[in-house]
Design a protein around this motif. Structure first.
Motif, PDB file in Angstrom:
ATOM      1  N   UNK A  24       0.887  -1.571   0.132  1.00  0.00           N
ATOM      2  CA  UNK A  24      -0.146  -0.261  -0.386  1.00  0.00           C
ATOM      3  C   UNK A  24       1.074   1.484  -0.280  1.00  0.00           C
ATOM      4  N   UNK A  25       2.489   1.208   0.441  1.00  0.00           N
ATOM      5  CA  UNK A  25       3.105   2.400   0.407  1.00  0.00           C
ATOM      6  C   UNK A  25       4.168   1.565   0.884  1.00  0.00           C
ATOM      7  N   UNK A  26       4.936   1.845  -0.663  1.00  0.00           N
ATOM      8  CA  UNK A  26       6.704   1.128  -1.004  1.00  0.00           C
ATOM      9  C   UNK A  26       7.115   2.054  -0.482  1.00  0.00           C
ATOM     10  N   UNK A  27       7.085   3.679  -0.932  1.00  0.00           N
ATOM     11  CA  UNK A  27       7.548   4.249   0.185  1.00  0.00           C
ATOM     12  C   UNK A  27       8.338   4.369   1.736  1.00  0.00           C
ATOM     13  N   UNK A  28       6.962   3.773   2.187  1.00  0.00           N
ATOM     14  CA  UNK A  28       7.265   4.640   3.573  1.00  0.00           C
ATOM     15  C   UNK A  28       8.157   3.767   4.435  1.00  0.00           C
ATOM     16  N   UNK A  29       8.680   3.378   5.446  1.00  0.00           N
ATOM     17  CA  UNK A  29       9.608   2.538   6.165  1.00  0.00           C
ATOM     18  C   UNK A  29       8.164   1.185   7.004  1.00  0.00           C
ATOM     19  N   UNK A  30       9.153   1.046   6.965  1.00  0.00           N
ATOM     20  CA  UNK A  30       7.598  -0.487   7.596  1.00  0.00           C
ATOM     21  C   UNK A  30       8.874  -0.646   9.631  1.00  0.00           C
ATOM     22  N   UNK A  31       8.302  -0.514  10.016  1.00  0.00           N
ATOM     23  CA  UNK A  31       8.709  -0.915  11.139  1.00  0.00           C
ATOM     24  C   UNK A  31       7.894  -1.804  12.560  1.00  0.00           C
ATOM     25  N   UNK A  32       8.399  -2.458  13.235  1.00  0.00           N
ATOM     26  CA  UNK A  32       7.971  -3.001  14.026  1.00  0.00           C
ATOM     27  C   UNK A  32       8.888  -2.623  15.596  1.00  0.00           C
ATOM     28  N   UNK A  33       6.992  -2.045  16.409  1.00  0.00           N
ATOM     29  CA  UNK A  33       7.592  -1.480  17.226  1.00  0.00           C
ATOM     30  C   UNK A  33       7.170  -1.581  18.798  1.00  0.00           C
ATOM     31  N   UNK A  34       7.989  -1.804  19.764  1.00  0.00           N
ATOM     32  CA  UNK A  34       8.280  -2.589  21.372  1.00  0.00           C
ATOM     33  C   UNK A  34       8.360  -1.657  22.334  1.00  0.00           C
ATOM     34  N   UNK A  35       8.289  -2.307  23.591  1.00  0.00           N
ATOM     35  CA  UNK A  35       8.650  -1.532  24.318  1.00  0.00           C
ATOM     36  C   UNK A  35       9.882  -2.933  25.869  1.00  0.00           C
ATOM     37  N   UNK A  66      10.939 -12.540   9.425  1.00  0.00           N
ATOM     38  CA  UNK A  66       9.635 -11.510   8.631  1.00  0.00           C
ATOM     39  C   UNK A  66      10.828 -12.122   7.347  1.00  0.00           C
ATOM     40  N   UNK A  67      11.791 -11.539   7.338  1.00  0.00           N
ATOM     41  CA  UNK A  67      13.405 -11.262   6.581  1.00  0.00           C
ATOM     42  C   UNK A  67      12.735 -12.539   5.916  1.00  0.00           C
ATOM     43  N   UNK A  68      12.846 -13.310   6.483  1.00  0.00           N
ATOM     44  CA  UNK A  68      12.762 -15.395   5.501  1.00  0.00           C
ATOM     45  C   UNK A  68      11.878 -15.575   4.744  1.00  0.00           C
ATOM     46  N   UNK A  69      10.611 -14.504   5.371  1.00  0.00           N
ATOM     47  CA  UNK A  69       9.737 -14.657   4.045  1.00  0.00           C
ATOM     48  C   UNK A  69       9.337 -13.603   3.075  1.00  0.00           C
ATOM     49  N   UNK A  70      10.746 -13.003   3.207  1.00  0.00           N
ATOM     50  CA  UNK A  70      11.001 -11.606   1.771  1.00  0.00           C
ATOM     51  C   UNK A  70      10.116 -10.940   1.819  1.00  0.00           C
ATOM     52  N   UNK A  71       9.281 -10.331   3.346  1.00  0.00           N
ATOM     53  CA  UNK A  71       9.367  -9.178   3.575  1.00  0.00           C
ATOM     54  C   UNK A  71       9.461  -8.684   4.253  1.00  0.00           C
ATOM     55  N   UNK A  72       9.782  -7.241   3.869  1.00  0.00           N
ATOM     56  CA  UNK A  72      10.777  -6.144   4.338  1.00  0.00           C
ATOM     57  C   UNK A  72       9.999  -5.661   6.032  1.00  0.00           C
ATOM     58  N   UNK A  73      10.907  -5.249   6.531  1.00  0.00           N
ATOM     59  CA  UNK A  73      11.073  -4.872   7.867  1.00  0.00           C
ATOM     60  C   UNK A  73      11.896  -3.962   7.907  1.00  0.00           C
ATOM     61  N   UNK A  74      11.891  -2.442   7.655  1.00  0.00           N
ATOM     62  CA  UNK A  74      12.963  -1.755   7.859  1.00  0.00           C
ATOM     63  C   UNK A  74      12.898  -1.532   8.631  1.00  0.00           C
ATOM     64  N   UNK A  75      12.807  -0.666  10.324  1.00  0.00           N
ATOM     65  CA  UNK A  75      13.485  -1.385  10.823  1.00  0.00           C
ATOM     66  C   UNK A  75      12.729  -1.603  12.495  1.00  0.00           C
ATOM     67  N   UNK A  76      13.860  -1.168  13.839  1.00  0.00           N
ATOM     68  CA  UNK A  76      12.530  -1.859  14.969  1.00  0.00           C
ATOM     69  C   UNK A  76      12.591  -0.569  15.625  1.00  0.00           C
ATOM     70  N   UNK A  77      11.566  -0.293  16.032  1.00  0.00           N
ATOM     71  CA  UNK A  77      11.063   1.049  16.608  1.00  0.00           C
ATOM     72  C   UNK A  77      11.170   0.560  18.883  1.00  0.00           C
ATOM     73  N   UNK A  78      11.748   1.350  19.260  1.00  0.00           N
ATOM     74  CA  UNK A  78      12.669   0.980  20.579  1.00  0.00           C
ATOM     75  C   UNK A  78      11.366   2.443  21.449  1.00  0.00           C
ATOM     76  N   UNK A  79      10.358   1.464  21.887  1.00  0.00           N
ATOM     77  CA  UNK A  79       9.266   2.554  22.703  1.00  0.00           C
ATOM     78  C   UNK A  79       9.732   3.664  23.368  1.00  0.00           C
ATOM     79  N   UNK A  80      11.143   3.284  24.127  1.00  0.00           N
ATOM     80  CA  UNK A  80      11.641   4.314  25.363  1.00  0.00           C
ATOM     81  C   UNK A  80      10.928   4.475  26.040  1.00  0.00           C
ATOM     82  N   UNK A  81       9.647   3.463  27.132  1.00  0.00           N
ATOM     83  CA  UNK A  81       9.290   4.699  27.994  1.00  0.00           C
ATOM     84  C   UNK A  81      10.139   4.124  28.741  1.00  0.00           C
TER      85      UNK A  81
END
Ligand code: XIL
Length: 379
Positions: A211-222, A245-260
């Motif tokens: 749906x948005x090929x140019x947005x960086x796709x993030x897995x986010x957690x605390x 995710x990578x092994x299934x050819x999916x793009x994960x661009x970054x991990x979000x550290x929530x930082x609470x």
């Protein structure tokens, strides 16, 4: 139009099976290498789309999450974001319960207020979030088949990511999917897990990439930041999710550290740095997405609270920068005037919490000035 992605499976095992055995074959490593090349090309494209100011200065973007009702009611609050932020994002307005009062209706008004403000002022914005255990409207929770849950999830991502395609730098595609205490069952028990199992994460990443090929796709957690077995487990599960995710050819661009950040706890600088370096080896970036400080256990007054906040934020920055240059550092609000922390974790003596960069009178804390300097001068 909803597209079903039955071919996308993170894990063939049912959700209750012991998850994440870590057998990564050389074939999957090859897959990851090809993904790394794609990631580098995408990073270059992203850099060239940065607003001129941030690109020229070469600084790490600083951002903050905004609430649309406060933006309307408090002009000084709105101005504070324009005074201090490269990136301004909706805190709650892109969550399901805000966007989807009913299955048929979409309500983009609140999100548009903030994203339009950012764009009109040459700032960036980002999306939070698609998959989350919280903020689900009743009509979603009432869905009782996996097929229907998948159809609704994919359709939602197509509509929402599609609407903002090209305008948001990144999306939190999956937020807080790991268990609160992952030393036992690694995944959180959520509506999406119950209906779709762990596949729902892959389904969401696949839909967002389309749906948005140019947005960086993030897995986010605390709770990825601290010392202790639960935090070690959280980092390990996160790393495993990224690999799968990578092994299934999916793009994960970054991990979000929530930082609470709990001001009395110890950031595990070495472990977070190692985590960030391992992500970098996989071509995955790092950013801080929801920084604020929980100071309920800090005795004394504002000076002690701010000193404790400065220490824990400094440690987190040391850890992140030791691994890789963060894509952004974002706080969860901008002023102590409005914050969720005292509602969730009030100070026992009833004095005000001081979690955010500006105090309740919008004066910058010393730690915020240090943070801004660090982001400005980062190589
Ligand atoms: C919080 C908001 O700050 C509150 O205004 C809202 O009432 C509930 O959600 N982790 C997240 C955020 O990913 O979406 C949460 O935001 C805070 C914890």
């Amino acid at each position: 139009m909803a597209i079903l992605h039955r071919d996308v499976h993170l894990d063939g095992a049912p959700p209750s099976a012991p998850a994440f055995p870590s057998d990564h074959s050389s074939a999957s490593a090859l897959t990851r290498r090809s993904l790394l090349r794609g990631g580098a090309a995408l990073a270059a494209a992203t850099l060239s789309s940065l607003p001129p100011v941030a690109r020229a200065a070469g600084r790490v973007p600083f951002g903050a999450a905004m609430q649309s009702d406060l933006m309307q009611s408090d002009p000084a609050y709105r101005q504070a974001f324009l005074d201090h932020c490269d990136l301004i994002l909706p805190m709650n307005e892109l969550k399901w319960d805000a966007l989807r009062p009913s299955r048929e209706e979409f309500s983009f008004w609140g999100a548009d207020q903030i994203i339009d403000l950012a764009r009109a002022n040459g700032r960036r914005s980002r999306g939070h979030c698609f998959v989350w255990w919280n903020a689900l409207p009743d009509w979603v929770e009432a869905i009782d088949t996996g097929l229907e849950a998948e159809r609704v999830l994919v359709d939602h991502i197509e509509q929402v990511a599609g609407r903002y395609a090209g305008t948001l730098t990144s999306w939190d595609v999956a937020n807080e999917v790991i268990a609160n205490d992952p030393t036992g069952e690694p995944m959180r028990d959520t509506f999406w897990m119950r209906r779709l199992g762990i596949d729902h994460i892959a389904i969401a990443f696949r839909a967002a990439a389309a749906a948005d090929p140019h947005a960086r796709l993030v897995l986010n957690d605390y709770d990825l930041e601290f010392t202790g077995p639960e935090h070690d487990a959280k980092r390990a599960v996160m790393m495993d999710l990224v690999r799968r995710l990578q092994d299934h050819n999916l793009r994960v661009d970054a991990v979000g550290l929530q930082g609470h950040l709990y001001a009395e706890q110890r950031v595990d600088v070495d472990a977070v740095a190692a985590f960030g370096r391992e992500l970098q080896r996989l071509g995955v970036g790092l950013l801080v997405t929801e920084l604020d400080v929980i100071d309920w256990k800090i005795r004394g007054g504002p000076a002690e609270q701010d000193a404790a906040a400065g220490r824990v934020i400094g440690d987190l920055m040391d850890a992140v920068f030791a691994a890789q240059r963060p894509e952004a550092v974002i706080t969860w609000g901008i002023t102590d005037r409005y914050t969720w922390i005292p509602d969730a974790m009030p100070r026992p003596d009833g004095t005000p919490s001081r979690p955010l960069p500006l105090d309740a009178r919008l004066r910058p804390k010393p730690w915020f000035e240090r943070l801004q300097r660090r982001l400005r001068t980062a190589l």
